[in-house]
Design a protein around this motif. Structure first.
Motif, PDB file in Angstrom:
ATOM      1  N   GLU A 111     151.503 -40.794 -79.290  1.00 25.51           N
ATOM      2  CA  GLU A 111     152.010 -41.405 -80.526  1.00 25.51           C
ATOM      3  C   GLU A 111     151.352 -42.758 -80.818  1.00 25.51           C
ATOM      4  O   GLU A 111     151.148 -43.120 -81.981  1.00 25.51           O
ATOM      5  CB  GLU A 111     153.521 -41.596 -80.445  1.00 25.51           C
ATOM      6  N   TRP A 112     151.036 -43.489 -79.788  1.00 23.04           N
ATOM      7  CA  TRP A 112     150.549 -44.856 -79.911  1.00 23.04           C
ATOM      8  C   TRP A 112     149.360 -45.012 -80.865  1.00 23.04           C
ATOM      9  O   TRP A 112     149.431 -45.808 -81.816  1.00 23.04           O
ATOM     10  CB  TRP A 112     150.251 -45.366 -78.506  1.00 23.04           C
ATOM     11  N   PRO A 113     148.233 -44.296 -80.691  1.00 23.12           N
ATOM     12  CA  PRO A 113     147.109 -44.535 -81.608  1.00 23.12           C
ATOM     13  C   PRO A 113     147.415 -44.113 -83.044  1.00 23.12           C
ATOM     14  O   PRO A 113     146.914 -44.726 -83.993  1.00 23.12           O
ATOM     15  CB  PRO A 113     145.971 -43.708 -81.009  1.00 23.12           C
ATOM     16  N   CYS A 114     148.248 -43.100 -83.215  1.00 21.55           N
ATOM     17  CA  CYS A 114     148.631 -42.669 -84.565  1.00 21.55           C
ATOM     18  C   CYS A 114     149.401 -43.782 -85.263  1.00 21.55           C
ATOM     19  O   CYS A 114     149.110 -44.128 -86.424  1.00 21.55           O
ATOM     20  CB  CYS A 114     149.490 -41.409 -84.496  1.00 21.55           C
ATOM     21  N   VAL A 131     158.664 -37.485 -86.287  1.00 18.97           N
ATOM     22  CA  VAL A 131     159.663 -36.507 -86.712  1.00 18.97           C
ATOM     23  C   VAL A 131     159.523 -35.170 -86.003  1.00 18.97           C
ATOM     24  O   VAL A 131     160.446 -34.365 -86.013  1.00 18.97           O
ATOM     25  CB  VAL A 131     159.661 -36.306 -88.250  1.00 18.97           C
ATOM     26  N   TRP A 132     158.359 -34.909 -85.402  1.00 21.03           N
ATOM     27  CA  TRP A 132     158.209 -33.714 -84.564  1.00 21.03           C
ATOM     28  C   TRP A 132     157.000 -33.885 -83.648  1.00 21.03           C
ATOM     29  O   TRP A 132     156.087 -34.652 -83.934  1.00 21.03           O
ATOM     30  CB  TRP A 132     158.112 -32.432 -85.399  1.00 21.03           C
ATOM     31  N   GLN A 133     157.034 -33.162 -82.528  1.00 15.88           N
ATOM     32  CA  GLN A 133     155.941 -33.198 -81.559  1.00 15.88           C
ATOM     33  C   GLN A 133     155.755 -31.800 -80.971  1.00 15.88           C
ATOM     34  O   GLN A 133     156.732 -31.109 -80.699  1.00 15.88           O
ATOM     35  CB  GLN A 133     156.223 -34.138 -80.378  1.00 15.88           C
ATOM     36  N   ARG A 134     154.515 -31.441 -80.765  1.00 17.67           N
ATOM     37  CA  ARG A 134     154.160 -30.252 -79.980  1.00 17.67           C
ATOM     38  C   ARG A 134     153.191 -30.744 -78.918  1.00 17.67           C
ATOM     39  O   ARG A 134     152.112 -31.229 -79.235  1.00 17.67           O
ATOM     40  CB  ARG A 134     153.494 -29.187 -80.834  1.00 17.67           C
ATOM     41  N   MET A 135     153.616 -30.662 -77.670  1.00 18.29           N
ATOM     42  CA  MET A 135     152.875 -31.304 -76.584  1.00 18.29           C
ATOM     43  C   MET A 135     152.442 -30.283 -75.549  1.00 18.29           C
ATOM     44  O   MET A 135     153.212 -29.392 -75.203  1.00 18.29           O
ATOM     45  CB  MET A 135     153.798 -32.341 -75.935  1.00 18.29           C
ATOM     46  N   GLU A 136     151.224 -30.446 -75.048  1.00 17.52           N
ATOM     47  CA  GLU A 136     150.745 -29.673 -73.908  1.00 17.52           C
ATOM     48  C   GLU A 136     150.327 -30.661 -72.825  1.00 17.52           C
ATOM     49  O   GLU A 136     149.419 -31.460 -73.032  1.00 17.52           O
ATOM     50  CB  GLU A 136     149.534 -28.815 -74.299  1.00 17.52           C
ATOM     51  N   HIS A 137     151.026 -30.614 -71.708  1.00 23.12           N
ATOM     52  CA  HIS A 137     150.673 -31.419 -70.544  1.00 23.12           C
ATOM     53  C   HIS A 137     149.889 -30.474 -69.645  1.00 23.12           C
ATOM     54  O   HIS A 137     150.472 -29.660 -68.946  1.00 23.12           O
ATOM     55  CB  HIS A 137     151.948 -31.935 -69.870  1.00 23.12           C
ATOM     56  N   SER A 179     152.630 -37.752 -92.459  1.00 20.77           N
ATOM     57  CA  SER A 179     151.306 -37.509 -91.882  1.00 20.77           C
ATOM     58  C   SER A 179     151.418 -36.608 -90.662  1.00 20.77           C
ATOM     59  O   SER A 179     152.454 -36.570 -89.995  1.00 20.77           O
ATOM     60  CB  SER A 179     150.628 -38.828 -91.496  1.00 20.77           C
ATOM     61  N   GLU A 180     150.327 -35.878 -90.396  1.00 22.52           N
ATOM     62  CA  GLU A 180     150.230 -35.039 -89.197  1.00 22.52           C
ATOM     63  C   GLU A 180     148.952 -35.407 -88.457  1.00 22.52           C
ATOM     64  O   GLU A 180     147.949 -35.789 -89.079  1.00 22.52           O
ATOM     65  CB  GLU A 180     150.218 -33.556 -89.564  1.00 22.52           C
ATOM     66  N   TRP A 181     149.004 -35.241 -87.133  1.00 19.24           N
ATOM     67  CA  TRP A 181     147.922 -35.711 -86.268  1.00 19.24           C
ATOM     68  C   TRP A 181     147.633 -34.708 -85.164  1.00 19.24           C
ATOM     69  O   TRP A 181     148.544 -34.083 -84.638  1.00 19.24           O
ATOM     70  CB  TRP A 181     148.336 -37.026 -85.606  1.00 19.24           C
ATOM     71  N   LEU A 197     151.381 -33.977 -83.861  1.00 21.73           N
ATOM     72  CA  LEU A 197     152.507 -34.874 -84.138  1.00 21.73           C
ATOM     73  C   LEU A 197     152.709 -35.021 -85.636  1.00 21.73           C
ATOM     74  O   LEU A 197     151.744 -34.991 -86.398  1.00 21.73           O
ATOM     75  CB  LEU A 197     152.229 -36.265 -83.548  1.00 21.73           C
ATOM     76  N   GLY A 198     153.965 -35.226 -86.038  1.00 19.01           N
ATOM     77  CA  GLY A 198     154.282 -35.514 -87.422  1.00 19.01           C
ATOM     78  C   GLY A 198     155.033 -36.829 -87.521  1.00 19.01           C
ATOM     79  O   GLY A 198     155.891 -37.121 -86.682  1.00 19.01           O
ATOM     80  N   PHE A 199     154.693 -37.634 -88.532  1.00 22.76           N
ATOM     81  CA  PHE A 199     155.331 -38.937 -88.748  1.00 22.76           C
ATOM     82  C   PHE A 199     155.771 -39.061 -90.190  1.00 22.76           C
ATOM     83  O   PHE A 199     155.142 -38.514 -91.097  1.00 22.76           O
ATOM     84  CB  PHE A 199     154.351 -40.085 -88.460  1.00 22.76           C
TER      85      PHE A 199
END
Length: 144
Positions: free
Chosen positions: A42-45, A62-68, A92-94, A110-112
Motif C-alpha cells: 500500500e505504501w508506494p501507492c 478499499v480492497w486488496q488481493r494479496m499473494e505472499h 484508483s487500482e494498482w 489494490l483499490g483506493f
C-alpha cells in the motif's frame, strides 16, 4: 503513474512481533508477516496518490488481493514496484510486485478511494452502537 521503492525488513515486520497470541510469537518462523507485506504494498501507492490530492484529503484502501509467494527473512532488502492501472475520479487500482534479493516474494492488486479527511472523520468514525444497545421495534403480530 508508476513508482519503485526499497525497504529493509526489520524485526518489527516479523510474524513474531504480532501481539495476538502465543501461536504468533512462539510457534512461527522469524519471517515477515503477511499483514506487513500488505502494508508495504500500500505504501508506494499512497505516496503517489498524495501527489494528486489536496492537503485536506487522504487515500483509503478499499480492497486488496494479496499473494505472499515466498518467505521473507528479517534483513531482506525488498524492491516494491507499484503501477496505477485505473484512475477514475476518486477511485484508483494498482498492481504491485515485491522482490527480495533472489526472487519475487509478493504481488498485490489494490483499490483506493480518496476522501475528504475531515468530513470522513466527522461522519464515518462516530462510535457505532453495540448490538446489545440496539432497541428493536415491537415484535410483529401475526394474525391468521
Amino acid at each position: 503513474m508508476r513508482t519503485r521503492i526499497g525497504y529493509r525488513v526489520t524485526a518489527d515486520d516479523s510474524v513474531r512481533a504480532l501481539p495476538f497470541s502465543e501461536e504468533f510469537y512462539s510457534r512461527k518462523p522469524d519471517v515477515m508477516a503477511s499483514g506487513r507485506l500488505v502494508a508495504m504494498c500500500e505504501w508506494p501507492c499512497m505516496d503517489l496518490l498524495r501527489t494528486r490530492i489536496t492537503p485536506l484529503e487522504c487515500s483509503l484502501g478499499v480492497w486488496q488481493r494479496m499473494e505472499h509467494l515466498a518467505p521473507i527473512v528479517i534483513g531482506a532488502e525488498l524492491v516494491i514496484e507499484a503501477t496505477c492501472t485505473l484512475l477514475r475520479r476518486r477511485y484508483s487500482e494498482w498492481d504491485v510486485t515485491v522482490h527480495d534479493e533472489a526472487e519475487r516474494v509478493g504481488a498485490a492488486q489494490l483499490g483506493f478511494v480518496t476522501v475528504d479527511q475531515g468530513e470522513f472523520e466527522s461522519t464515518r468514525l462516530r462510535r457505532k452502537p453495540s448490538p446489545a444497545a440496539v432497541v428493536l421495534a415491537e415484535p410483529a403480530t401475526i394474525t391468521r
